[in-house]
Scaffold this motif. Structure first.
Motif, PDB file in Angstrom:
ATOM      1  N   LEU A  51      44.895  39.998  44.742  1.00 27.06           N
ATOM      2  CA  LEU A  51      44.745  39.319  46.016  1.00 27.06           C
ATOM      3  C   LEU A  51      45.910  39.670  46.933  1.00 27.06           C
ATOM      4  O   LEU A  51      45.756  39.931  48.123  1.00 27.06           O
ATOM      5  CB  LEU A  51      44.737  37.809  45.728  1.00 27.06           C
ATOM      6  CG  LEU A  51      44.184  36.888  46.769  1.00 27.06           C
ATOM      7  CD1 LEU A  51      42.722  37.222  47.014  1.00 27.06           C
ATOM      8  CD2 LEU A  51      44.303  35.440  46.274  1.00 27.06           C
ATOM      9  N   GLN A  52      47.095  39.714  46.323  1.00 32.41           N
ATOM     10  CA  GLN A  52      48.310  40.001  47.070  1.00 32.41           C
ATOM     11  C   GLN A  52      48.239  41.395  47.712  1.00 32.41           C
ATOM     12  O   GLN A  52      48.569  41.568  48.881  1.00 32.41           O
ATOM     13  CB  GLN A  52      49.471  39.954  46.083  1.00 32.41           C
ATOM     14  CG  GLN A  52      50.787  39.684  46.704  1.00 32.41           C
ATOM     15  CD  GLN A  52      51.878  39.806  45.646  1.00 32.41           C
ATOM     16  OE1 GLN A  52      51.591  39.953  44.458  1.00 32.41           O
ATOM     17  NE2 GLN A  52      53.098  39.762  46.066  1.00 32.41           N
ATOM     18  N   ALA A 128      35.521  41.975  33.184  1.00 30.50           N
ATOM     19  CA  ALA A 128      34.098  41.945  33.557  1.00 30.50           C
ATOM     20  C   ALA A 128      33.960  41.868  35.078  1.00 30.50           C
ATOM     21  O   ALA A 128      33.124  42.550  35.669  1.00 30.50           O
ATOM     22  CB  ALA A 128      33.393  40.780  32.875  1.00 30.50           C
ATOM     23  N   LYS A 129      34.823  41.047  35.713  1.00 33.35           N
ATOM     24  CA  LYS A 129      34.768  40.953  37.185  1.00 33.35           C
ATOM     25  C   LYS A 129      35.064  42.289  37.837  1.00 33.35           C
ATOM     26  O   LYS A 129      34.576  42.608  38.901  1.00 33.35           O
ATOM     27  CB  LYS A 129      35.792  39.920  37.696  1.00 33.35           C
ATOM     28  CG  LYS A 129      35.287  38.498  37.622  1.00 33.35           C
ATOM     29  CD  LYS A 129      36.095  37.589  38.522  1.00 33.35           C
ATOM     30  CE  LYS A 129      37.468  37.293  37.948  1.00 33.35           C
ATOM     31  NZ  LYS A 129      38.259  36.362  38.745  1.00 33.35           N
ATOM     32  N   MET A 130      35.937  43.073  37.194  1.00 34.49           N
ATOM     33  CA  MET A 130      36.293  44.385  37.757  1.00 34.49           C
ATOM     34  C   MET A 130      35.187  45.412  37.529  1.00 34.49           C
ATOM     35  O   MET A 130      35.298  46.552  37.963  1.00 34.49           O
ATOM     36  CB  MET A 130      37.579  44.911  37.115  1.00 34.49           C
ATOM     37  CG  MET A 130      38.819  44.174  37.535  1.00 34.49           C
ATOM     38  SD  MET A 130      40.225  44.865  36.636  1.00 34.49           S
ATOM     39  CE  MET A 130      41.557  43.884  37.334  1.00 34.49           C
ATOM     40  N   PHE A 342      46.144  36.800  36.302  1.00 36.05           N
ATOM     41  CA  PHE A 342      45.356  37.545  35.314  1.00 36.05           C
ATOM     42  C   PHE A 342      44.890  38.896  35.857  1.00 36.05           C
ATOM     43  O   PHE A 342      44.715  39.846  35.093  1.00 36.05           O
ATOM     44  CB  PHE A 342      44.202  36.702  34.767  1.00 36.05           C
ATOM     45  CG  PHE A 342      44.662  35.730  33.721  1.00 36.05           C
ATOM     46  CD1 PHE A 342      45.100  36.188  32.484  1.00 36.05           C
ATOM     47  CD2 PHE A 342      44.713  34.368  33.971  1.00 36.05           C
ATOM     48  CE1 PHE A 342      45.564  35.312  31.512  1.00 36.05           C
ATOM     49  CE2 PHE A 342      45.170  33.475  33.013  1.00 36.05           C
ATOM     50  CZ  PHE A 342      45.601  33.952  31.781  1.00 36.05           C
ATOM     51  N   GLU A 343      44.696  38.984  37.186  1.00 32.68           N
ATOM     52  CA  GLU A 343      44.343  40.292  37.756  1.00 32.68           C
ATOM     53  C   GLU A 343      45.485  41.286  37.565  1.00 32.68           C
ATOM     54  O   GLU A 343      45.270  42.447  37.213  1.00 32.68           O
ATOM     55  CB  GLU A 343      44.010  40.153  39.248  1.00 32.68           C
ATOM     56  CG  GLU A 343      42.588  39.678  39.483  1.00 32.68           C
ATOM     57  CD  GLU A 343      42.244  39.540  40.961  1.00 32.68           C
ATOM     58  OE1 GLU A 343      41.060  39.394  41.269  1.00 32.68           O
ATOM     59  OE2 GLU A 343      43.163  39.563  41.810  1.00 32.68           O
ATOM     60  N   THR A 344      46.715  40.808  37.792  1.00 34.05           N
ATOM     61  CA  THR A 344      47.873  41.690  37.614  1.00 34.05           C
ATOM     62  C   THR A 344      47.965  42.152  36.162  1.00 34.05           C
ATOM     63  O   THR A 344      48.131  43.349  35.874  1.00 34.05           O
ATOM     64  CB  THR A 344      49.170  40.931  37.993  1.00 34.05           C
ATOM     65  OG1 THR A 344      49.028  40.479  39.327  1.00 34.05           O
ATOM     66  CG2 THR A 344      50.396  41.814  37.864  1.00 34.05           C
TER      67      THR A 344
END
Ligand SMILES: Nc1ncnc2c1ncn2[C@@H]1O[C@H](COP(=O)(O)OP(=O)(O)OP(=O)(O)O)[C@@H](O)[C@H]1O
Ligand SMILES: [Mg+2]
Length: 380
Positions: A51-52, A128-130, A342-344
């Protein structure tokens, strides 16, 4: 005022997306620019999913067009995140290939209760989102918790026929396929697994299951560095291991043992890095205050000492625990600091897997044929 597309492109050429080397027009990140009167729409595709990074890129585009082209331009930026290239399959080893499974990532700790299962579940839903195809194998014979964390505790894998053979079909939720040793035990019954029984059950969940094509199979390991770890590494060519630790000394000492287990000559599983869980506590009403309950950056320093990558940190947040208990991993909640954390971590794991597959030889499942061999592996 009529904006000119070329002037906008020239302005965007002054922006470089971190890690890409080239400016965002030449790198192909800018996919479309449309202008009408004083309005401009910029479509871009970036690789960094955090997001950042998205916010930073958007702000930079707005500022640059306002500064270089027209200070009152009305700008809309559409950002698409490109899923990183799927790491290439590395698991076709002699003897026991696992067809369709590209990468097996073990999540381990050393000390119990530091958040392996929580990290595994959140890594899985973030992958999974990616856009990756993901499976989770809960190999925790002492306390399988993945079925609860994915809200599938009352389900059971069905049997399906694949090429004339009967196979176990993993249950699925949130786009993640799940198998757990917990599906084969009664919830309130303490099961004493003997090593060979546990190995057999795990082998079946790996080789007699219809996983289909997976980019990642995540293994939630039981705590410690014992027999069960050894039998898993005997059975499977593990691409790499993620070690989870909290910052306090007792957990760090065990995390160190975990790293050493993977790195010893006879096992030789690359350590993809260390995740610091429960890094600090932030009360909801004082979001800028951070309390380092278990000490500060202990796992980060351990990663530096051991010269393994530091993959990122997760704060102690009540909603992470609650999300685990109700079976909906916290990272599914969008636009939150937890999702971002968690994305990082997930992005770093994928990067390490790609690096590892490009630079290191394939992991072979270790072959231990005698008890002497077995104790040699354990003692080292
Ligand atoms: N960052 C966090 N913030 C709040 N609670 C957390 C966090 N990480 C884990 N927990 C909670 O701590 C408990 C232990 O976590 P988890 O079950 O993931 O640990 P584990 O290492 O898998 O444990 P075990 O060794 O028993 O398998 C769970 O109730 C979980 O919800
Ligand atoms: Mg666990």
């Amino acid at each position: 005022m009529k904006l000119n597309k070329q002037e906008i492109l020239n302005a965007l050429k002054t922006i470089t997306v971190p890690g890409e080397g080239q400016n965002m027009v030449d790198s192909g990140a800018v996919t479309n620019v449309v202008t009408f009167a004083d309005e401009v729409i910029v479509d871009i595709t970036i690789k960094n999913p955090s997001l950042q990074a998205r916010k930073k890129t958007e702000v930079e585009i707005l500022q640059t067009i306002h500064r270089e082209v027209y200070e009152k331009a009305k700008i809309k930026v559409n950002i698409k995140v490109e899923a990183p290239a799927t790491p290439q399959p590395k698991n076709e080893i002699k003897g026991k290939p696992i067809p369709g499974i590209s990468n097996i990532v073990a999540v381990a700790s050393g000390k119990g209760g530091v958040g392996k299962s929580t990290v595994t579940a959140n890594l899985a839903v973030t992958l999974a989102k990616m856009g990756f195809k993901v499976g989770v194998l809960d190999a925790d014979i002492y306390g399988p918790s993945i079925p609860i964390m994915f809200d599938v505790a009352n389900e059971r894998p069905l049997s399906v026929n694949v090429d004339g053979k009967s196979k176990m079909k993993p249950v699925e939720n949130y786009g993640v396929k799940v198998l757990s040793i917990g599906f084969f035990t009664k919830p309130d019954q303490a099961v004493i697994w003997r090593g060979p029984m546990a190995s057999k059950a795990l082998n079946q969940m790996i080789f007699d299951a219809a996983w289909g094509d997976l980019d990642f199979l995540l293994l939630d390991l039981p705590p410690g560095t014992g027999d069960i770890h050894l039998s898993i590494m005997q059975a499977l060519p593990i691409t790499g291991a993620v070690v989870v630790s909290t910052p306090q000394n007792v957990a760090l000492a065990d995390a160190k043992k975990g790293v050493a287990m993977f790195q010893q000559d006879s096992i030789n599983v690359p350590v993809l890095g260390i995740v610091e869980n429960m890094a600090y506590f932030t009360p909801e009403e004082l979001p800028t205050n951070k309390y380092y309950i278990f000490g500060q950056e202990g796992a980060k320093h351990l990663a530096e000492d051991l010269e393994v990558p530091f993959l990122g940190e997760v704060p102690i947040v009540q909603s992470i625990r609650e999300a685990g208990d109700v079976g909906r991993p916290a990272a599914l909640q969008t636009a939150t600091p937890i999702e971002e954390a968690f994305e990082t971590i997930t992005k770093n794991v994928v990067e390490q897997v790609v690096y590892r597959n490009e630079n290191l030889p394939e992991t072979e499942a270790i072959k231990i044929t005698t008890m002497a061999g077995c104790s040699a592996v354990k003692k080292k």
